[in-house]
Design an enzyme around this catalytic site. Structure first.
Site, mmCIF file in Angstrom:
data_model
loop_
_atom_site.group_PDB
_atom_site.id
_atom_site.type_symbol
_atom_site.label_atom_id
_atom_site.label_comp_id
_atom_site.label_asym_id
_atom_site.label_seq_id
_atom_site.Cartn_x
_atom_site.Cartn_y
_atom_site.Cartn_z
ATOM 1 N N ARG A 1 -3.321 12.038 2.933
ATOM 2 C CA ARG A 1 -3.461 11.233 1.707
ATOM 3 C C ARG A 1 -3.727 12.165 0.517
ATOM 4 N NH1 ARG A 1 -4.988 5.911 2.074
ATOM 5 N NH2 ARG A 1 -4.308 5.977 -0.104
ATOM 6 N N HIS B 1 0.883 -1.191 0.000
ATOM 7 C CA HIS B 1 0.000 0.000 0.000
ATOM 8 C C HIS B 1 0.912 1.231 0.000
ATOM 9 C CE1 HIS B 1 -3.474 2.368 0.345
ATOM 10 N NE2 HIS B 1 -3.881 2.098 1.569
ATOM 11 N N ASP C 1 -2.391 -1.461 12.311
ATOM 12 C CA ASP C 1 -3.412 -1.626 11.276
ATOM 13 C C ASP C 1 -4.306 -2.780 11.718
ATOM 14 O OD1 ASP C 1 -4.838 -1.540 8.880
ATOM 15 O OD2 ASP C 1 -3.283 -2.491 7.667
#
Ligand code: CP
Ligand code: NVA
Length: 302
Positions: free
Chosen positions: A288, A129, A220
């Site tokens: 992001r 990712h 995560d």
């Protein structure tokens, strides 16, 4: 860099450049200064798995830069009926200027990129990712400075996000401390390749040992997309790996807590930690947008 499939596709200077550019774009956005270098360009997003942050931040990023987006769900396109990836890649290359793909097997995005004549960006695969970790590096830079001088810790699953952290260690030359249960360590192949490229990875199965004096604690979910059938077994295996207040006390007083989100409170993190004073997850999610604007500008600008 023609495509961004993993962080290893980037040189150190390119990562630094993206972070600096993202900081500038963020500042300009807050001051109302716009940049529209991608006017007339179109980005396709092919998402085979759900997404909130990646999809919305790429779409908004493209709009800010003056371009357009098309969202393609495989089940509504001929991909879902078995049209070969290599055919889809060549056809889309005739229409659009870049493609973001979120899918399962990393080999699928590699095949797409092999046949695509426009840039392909990995929006998450089972293995990596990269966009997540690039923007997390921006968050760390803003809050803590040079990652080379920090103790950065990963707690939990040795998954796709963890793999991208391992690659970041190779490219930026910082040591990465990981605590994962045996059986859920990162892929040996990923670790070996990154070590050959200069990564320094320290592994333990003891989260308390890993977080000692940490500057940055990252975690995560324990059950990633596509692993729902393993849920029961995973929840058992990860018992003791929750980032809770007790664990945080072992880190530096000013440590920051990162989570790429979505989070499962009561599993990998407690409500108190994610909502507490060390957590920077909302800034992390915002970044992001800024980092991906820098990336799109870099890859799609003529
Ligand atoms: N962190 C992240 O990639 O979130 P989404 O799954 O919502 O895109
Ligand atoms: N490891 C998680 C990340 C979600 C953004 C998953 O793959 O589901």
């Amino acid at each position: 860099m023609r495509h961004l499939l993993t962080i290893l596709d980037l040189e150190r200077e390119e990562i630094e450049g993206l972070i600096e550019r993202a900081r500038r774009l963020k500042e300009d956005l807050k001051r109302g200064i716009s940049h529209t270098p991608l006017s007339g360009k179109t980005l396709a997003l092919i998402f085979d798995k759900p997404s909130t942050r990646t999809r919305v931040s790429f779409e908004v990023a493209m709009h800010h830069l003056g371009g357009d987006t098309i969202f393609i769900s495989p089940k509504d396109s001929q991909l879902g009926r078995g049209e070969p990836i290599k055919d889809t890649a060549r056809v889309l290359s005739r229409y659009v200027d870049g493609v973001v793909i979120r899918t399962f097997g990393h080999n699928l995005i590699e095949e797409f990129a092999r046949y695509s004549s426009v840039p392909v960006i990995n929006g998450l695969t089972d293995l990596f990712h990269p966009c997540q970790v690039l923007s997390d590096l921006l968050t760390i830079r803003e809050r803590k400075g040079d990652p080379g001088r920090l103790k950065i810790v990963w707690i939990g699953d040795g998954n796709n996000v963890a793999h991208s952290w391992i690659n970041a260690s190779a490219r930026l030359g910082f040591p990465l401390y990981m605590a994962t249960p045996e059986g859920y360590r990162p892929s040996e192949e990923v670790v070996e390749r990154a070590r050959m490229e200069g990564a320094e990875i320290f592994w333990t199965d003891d989260p308390e040992e890993a977080v000692r004096d940490a500057d940055v604690i990252n975690t995560d979910v324990w059950v990633s997309m596509g692993q729902d059938e393993e849920r029961k077994r995973r929840l058992e295996a990860f018992r003791g790996y929750t980032v809770d207040e007790g664990l945080l006390k072992r880190a530096k007083d000013d440590c920051i807590f990162l989570h790429c989100l979505p989070a499962h409170r009561g599993e990998e993190v407690t409500e108190g930690v994610i909502e507490g004073g060390h957590s920077v997850v909302w800034d992390q999610a915002e970044n992001r947008l800024h980092l991906q604007k820098a990336l799109l500008e870099r890859l799609l600008k003529a």
